[in-house]
Design a protein around this motif. Structure first.
Motif, PDB file in Angstrom:
ATOM      1  N   PHE A 203       0.809  -1.220   0.000  1.00 43.01           N
ATOM      2  CA  PHE A 203       0.000   0.000   0.000  1.00 43.01           C
ATOM      3  C   PHE A 203       0.843   1.271   0.000  1.00 43.01           C
ATOM      4  O   PHE A 203       0.290   2.366   0.082  1.00 43.01           O
ATOM      5  CB  PHE A 203      -0.914   0.013   1.233  1.00 43.01           C
ATOM      6  CG  PHE A 203      -1.702  -1.249   1.403  1.00 43.01           C
ATOM      7  CD1 PHE A 203      -2.807  -1.513   0.605  1.00 43.01           C
ATOM      8  CD2 PHE A 203      -1.325  -2.199   2.345  1.00 43.01           C
ATOM      9  CE1 PHE A 203      -3.525  -2.683   0.758  1.00 43.01           C
ATOM     10  CE2 PHE A 203      -2.039  -3.370   2.504  1.00 43.01           C
ATOM     11  CZ  PHE A 203      -3.147  -3.617   1.706  1.00 43.01           C
ATOM     12  N   ILE A 204       2.157   1.153  -0.085  1.00 45.05           N
ATOM     13  CA  ILE A 204       3.019   2.333  -0.086  1.00 45.05           C
ATOM     14  C   ILE A 204       3.942   2.276  -1.294  1.00 45.05           C
ATOM     15  O   ILE A 204       4.206   1.208  -1.850  1.00 45.05           O
ATOM     16  CB  ILE A 204       3.856   2.430   1.210  1.00 45.05           C
ATOM     17  CG1 ILE A 204       4.731   1.186   1.377  1.00 45.05           C
ATOM     18  CG2 ILE A 204       2.956   2.614   2.425  1.00 45.05           C
ATOM     19  CD1 ILE A 204       5.646   1.245   2.590  1.00 45.05           C
ATOM     20  N   SER A 205       4.425   3.455  -1.686  1.00 43.00           N
ATOM     21  CA  SER A 205       5.341   3.536  -2.817  1.00 43.00           C
ATOM     22  C   SER A 205       6.774   3.283  -2.346  1.00 43.00           C
ATOM     23  O   SER A 205       7.046   3.133  -1.150  1.00 43.00           O
ATOM     24  CB  SER A 205       5.237   4.911  -3.477  1.00 43.00           C
ATOM     25  OG  SER A 205       5.594   5.928  -2.554  1.00 43.00           O
ATOM     26  N   THR A 206       7.688   3.257  -3.315  1.00 41.39           N
ATOM     27  CA  THR A 206       9.090   3.013  -2.974  1.00 41.39           C
ATOM     28  C   THR A 206       9.665   4.145  -2.135  1.00 41.39           C
ATOM     29  O   THR A 206      10.424   3.911  -1.183  1.00 41.39           O
ATOM     30  CB  THR A 206       9.914   2.840  -4.262  1.00 41.39           C
ATOM     31  OG1 THR A 206       9.344   1.796  -5.057  1.00 41.39           O
ATOM     32  CG2 THR A 206      11.356   2.490  -3.938  1.00 41.39           C
ATOM     33  N   SER A 207       9.310   5.389  -2.475  1.00 46.61           N
ATOM     34  CA  SER A 207       9.806   6.529  -1.702  1.00 46.61           C
ATOM     35  C   SER A 207       9.261   6.509  -0.280  1.00 46.61           C
ATOM     36  O   SER A 207       9.994   6.796   0.684  1.00 46.61           O
ATOM     37  CB  SER A 207       9.430   7.838  -2.396  1.00 46.61           C
ATOM     38  OG  SER A 207       8.017   7.938  -2.545  1.00 46.61           O
ATOM     39  N   GLU A 208       7.995   6.161  -0.134  1.00 48.41           N
ATOM     40  CA  GLU A 208       7.428   6.066   1.213  1.00 48.41           C
ATOM     41  C   GLU A 208       8.071   4.933   2.005  1.00 48.41           C
ATOM     42  O   GLU A 208       8.298   5.065   3.219  1.00 48.41           O
ATOM     43  CB  GLU A 208       5.918   5.857   1.119  1.00 48.41           C
ATOM     44  CG  GLU A 208       5.165   7.054   0.550  1.00 48.41           C
ATOM     45  CD  GLU A 208       3.696   6.754   0.339  1.00 48.41           C
ATOM     46  OE1 GLU A 208       2.909   7.709   0.213  1.00 48.41           O
ATOM     47  OE2 GLU A 208       3.335   5.560   0.304  1.00 48.41           O
ATOM     48  N   ALA A 209       8.363   3.835   1.330  1.00 45.68           N
ATOM     49  CA  ALA A 209       9.050   2.734   2.009  1.00 45.68           C
ATOM     50  C   ALA A 209      10.451   3.146   2.435  1.00 45.68           C
ATOM     51  O   ALA A 209      10.921   2.764   3.516  1.00 45.68           O
ATOM     52  CB  ALA A 209       9.110   1.516   1.090  1.00 45.68           C
TER      53      ALA A 209
END
Length: 243
Positions: A203-209
């Motif tokens: 549910f999250i993008s790579t940048s958020e991860a």
């Protein structure tokens, strides 16, 4: 080798193959005559003698294999020789393909480690294949592929340019690896991949991860440093760092 042995070998080969040509006989006769008259060191064998020797060697190996297979000691010896041969072949393959070997080693180690953690440490009833696949991809691309160039390319060339030798070179490598590379590069990437492989990774993008992983990394690092700096905790039987 004497002329008689040459003749015996040629006769055996001729009876088994029936493909002897006049040119082969002429070459064999010329070689025998040269050896008998001049007694010089022979040159590389002709095609005819190569075929004779290879055929007889193959027959001898087959006969030895049949004799060895009749007893258990022979079978064990044959198995040991086969395993030794395969191990040498595998070693030669790894030397010819170092990048592929490193990548496969990283893939196998990380995927197997994650599987064992899920199965025996976390006691999961079913294996999270998505998580194992992400960790395996991390081991393949980062641990196996990129770090291969780091440890076999960058560090040796850097030390060669810096002209450090002996204990100074060892201390520099240890400090550069454990003091700079690991805390500033490897662990942040590892925590990012860990967030991507976790339950919220879908549910999250790579940048958020990456942001969440680095935040978790600094939180654990801060707590570990406090634990190491506390006299009450550091005087205990052991200290467990969190990852």
């Amino acid at each position: 080798m004497s002329a008689a042995v040459y003749s015996v070998h040629a006769a055996r080969w001729a009876r088994s193959n029936h493909r002897v040509t006049m040119q082969d006989l002429q070459e064999l006769g010329a070689e025998m005559f040269r050896r008998l008259t001049w007694a010089t060191t022979p040159k590389s064998p002709k095609q005819f003698t190569d075929v004779v020797y290879s055929s007889m060697l193959k027959e001898w190996e087959q006969e030895q294999a049949r004799l060895l297979s009749r007893c258990w000691r022979g079978r064990l010896k044959g198995l040991r020789l086969e395993m030794t041969s395969r191990a040498k072949a595998a070693q030669q393959w790894t030397l010819r393909n170092p990048i592929t070997t490193s990548s496969l080693a990283g893939l196998t180690s990380t995927a197997a480690s994650d599987f064992l953690v899920q199965r025996y440490f976390e006691k999961r009833e079913s294996t999270d294949l998505r998580r194992s696949a992400i960790m395996g991809l991390f081991g393949l691309s980062y641990i196996g592929f990129l770090q291969h160039f780091l440890y076999t390319g960058f560090w040796p060339k850097f030390l060669k340019v810096s002209r450090l030798t002996g204990p100074k070179a060892v201390l520099f490598q240890v400090f550069g690896d454990q003091g700079i590379y690991m805390p500033c590069a490897y662990l942040p990437v590892f925590y990012t991949v860990k967030e991507m492989a976790g339950p919220t990774g879908l549910f999250i993008s790579t940048s958020e991860a990456a942001v969440a992983g680095v935040a978790r990394y600094w939180e654990n690092l801060h707590s570990d440093l406090q634990l190491l700096g506390s006299p009450e905790e550091s005087s205990g039987a052991g200290v467990c760092l969190r990852f």
